[in-house]
Design a protein around this motif. Structure first.
Motif, short mmCIF file in Angstrom:
data_model
loop_
_atom_site.label_atom_id
_atom_site.label_comp_id
_atom_site.label_asym_id
_atom_site.label_seq_id
_atom_site.Cartn_x
_atom_site.Cartn_y
_atom_site.Cartn_z
N VAL A 18 7.23 9.51 -8.98
CA VAL A 18 6.54 10.33 -9.98
C VAL A 18 7.52 11.40 -10.46
O VAL A 18 8.09 12.13 -9.65
CB VAL A 18 5.27 10.98 -9.39
N ILE A 19 7.72 11.47 -11.79
CA ILE A 19 8.67 12.41 -12.39
C ILE A 19 7.89 13.39 -13.26
O ILE A 19 7.22 12.98 -14.20
CB ILE A 19 9.73 11.66 -13.23
N THR A 20 7.98 14.67 -12.94
CA THR A 20 7.24 15.69 -13.68
C THR A 20 8.05 16.17 -14.89
O THR A 20 9.25 15.94 -14.95
CB THR A 20 6.93 16.90 -12.77
N PRO A 21 7.38 16.82 -15.85
CA PRO A 21 8.08 17.27 -17.05
C PRO A 21 9.22 18.25 -16.78
O PRO A 21 10.20 18.29 -17.51
CB PRO A 21 7.00 17.94 -17.88
N ASP A 22 9.10 19.04 -15.72
CA ASP A 22 10.15 20.03 -15.43
C ASP A 22 11.28 19.45 -14.58
O ASP A 22 12.15 20.18 -14.13
CB ASP A 22 9.55 21.26 -14.76
N GLY A 23 11.28 18.13 -14.37
CA GLY A 23 12.37 17.48 -13.66
C GLY A 23 12.13 17.24 -12.19
O GLY A 23 12.99 16.70 -11.50
N GLY A 24 10.98 17.64 -11.68
CA GLY A 24 10.66 17.39 -10.27
C GLY A 24 10.42 15.91 -10.03
O GLY A 24 9.97 15.19 -10.91
N ARG A 25 10.74 15.45 -8.83
CA ARG A 25 10.61 14.04 -8.52
C ARG A 25 10.04 13.87 -7.13
O ARG A 25 10.49 14.50 -6.19
CB ARG A 25 11.99 13.41 -8.60
N SER A 26 9.01 13.03 -7.02
CA SER A 26 8.42 12.71 -5.72
C SER A 26 8.38 11.20 -5.57
O SER A 26 8.05 10.48 -6.51
CB SER A 26 6.99 13.24 -5.62
N ILE A 27 8.72 10.72 -4.39
CA ILE A 27 8.68 9.29 -4.11
C ILE A 27 7.65 9.05 -3.02
O ILE A 27 7.69 9.69 -1.97
CB ILE A 27 10.06 8.75 -3.67
N ILE A 28 6.72 8.16 -3.29
CA ILE A 28 5.68 7.81 -2.33
C ILE A 28 5.96 6.38 -1.89
O ILE A 28 5.98 5.46 -2.70
CB ILE A 28 4.28 7.94 -2.96
N TYR A 29 6.20 6.22 -0.60
CA TYR A 29 6.58 4.91 -0.06
C TYR A 29 5.37 4.19 0.51
O TYR A 29 4.46 4.81 1.06
CB TYR A 29 7.62 5.08 1.05
N GLY A 30 5.36 2.87 0.38
CA GLY A 30 4.40 2.02 1.07
C GLY A 30 2.96 2.16 0.60
O GLY A 30 2.06 2.14 1.42
N MET A 31 2.74 2.23 -0.70
CA MET A 31 1.38 2.33 -1.21
C MET A 31 0.79 0.94 -1.41
O MET A 31 1.47 0.03 -1.86
CB MET A 31 1.35 3.06 -2.57
N GLU A 32 -0.49 0.81 -1.09
CA GLU A 32 -1.19 -0.43 -1.38
C GLU A 32 -1.50 -0.48 -2.86
O GLU A 32 -1.50 0.54 -3.54
CB GLU A 32 -2.48 -0.50 -0.55
N GLU A 33 -1.78 -1.68 -3.38
CA GLU A 33 -1.94 -1.84 -4.82
C GLU A 33 -3.10 -1.03 -5.39
O GLU A 33 -2.97 -0.42 -6.45
CB GLU A 33 -2.13 -3.31 -5.18
N ASP A 34 -4.23 -0.97 -4.68
CA ASP A 34 -5.37 -0.21 -5.21
C ASP A 34 -5.08 1.29 -5.24
O ASP A 34 -5.48 1.99 -6.19
CB ASP A 34 -6.65 -0.51 -4.45
N ARG A 35 -4.38 1.82 -4.26
CA ARG A 35 -4.01 3.23 -4.26
C ARG A 35 -3.00 3.52 -5.38
O ARG A 35 -3.06 4.53 -6.04
CB ARG A 35 -3.41 3.64 -2.91
N LYS A 36 -2.05 2.58 -5.58
CA LYS A 36 -1.06 2.72 -6.66
C LYS A 36 -1.77 2.76 -8.00
O LYS A 36 -1.49 3.62 -8.85
CB LYS A 36 -0.07 1.57 -6.63
N ASN A 37 -2.72 1.85 -8.22
CA ASN A 37 -3.45 1.81 -9.49
C ASN A 37 -4.26 3.08 -9.71
O ASN A 37 -4.37 3.58 -10.84
CB ASN A 37 -4.35 0.58 -9.55
N ASN A 38 -4.84 3.62 -8.65
CA ASN A 38 -5.60 4.87 -8.76
C ASN A 38 -4.67 6.02 -9.14
O ASN A 38 -5.01 6.85 -9.99
CB ASN A 38 -6.32 5.16 -7.45
N LEU A 39 -3.49 6.09 -8.54
CA LEU A 39 -2.53 7.14 -8.87
C LEU A 39 -2.09 7.03 -10.33
O LEU A 39 -2.03 8.04 -11.05
CB LEU A 39 -1.31 7.05 -7.95
N ILE A 40 -1.83 5.82 -10.80
CA ILE A 40 -1.43 5.61 -12.19
C ILE A 40 -2.55 6.04 -13.14
O ILE A 40 -2.30 6.68 -14.16
CB ILE A 40 -1.02 4.14 -12.42
N ARG A 41 -3.79 5.73 -12.79
CA ARG A 41 -4.94 6.13 -13.62
C ARG A 41 -5.03 7.65 -13.71
O ARG A 41 -5.23 8.22 -14.79
CB ARG A 41 -6.24 5.56 -13.04
N VAL A 42 -4.84 8.34 -12.59
CA VAL A 42 -4.90 9.80 -12.57
C VAL A 42 -3.78 10.39 -13.43
O VAL A 42 -4.00 11.33 -14.20
CB VAL A 42 -4.84 10.33 -11.12
#
Length: 68
Positions: A18-42
């Motif tokens: 996840v890359i924020t507008p101010d240049g911050g970056r977070s990496i989330i490892y090992g997400m299941e597909e439904d959790r990934k889809n929920n994060l993308i929706r948010v």
């Protein structure tokens, strides 16, 4: 605008960056597909709300208010 990148591992799990507008970056490892889809929706809902908020906020150009 917040952006994201997904990478599927051979195990079937996803790594999401996840890359924020101010240049911050977070990496989330090992997400299941439904959790990934929920994060993308948010993230998409947040981006849409931010665009709506910016469109209604008055902008100034040489001290003249401009409404987009």
């Amino acid at each position: 605008m917040t952006r994201y990148k997904c990478r599927k591992r051979p195990s079937g799990l996803y790594d999401v960056t996840v890359i924020t507008p101010d240049g911050g970056r977070s990496i989330i490892y090992g997400m299941e597909e439904d959790r990934k889809n929920n994060l993308i929706r948010v993230i998409r809902e947040y981006n849409a709300e931010t665009v709506r908020e910016r469109a209604t906020r008055p902008h100034t150009n040489n001290e003249k208010a401009i409404i987009k």
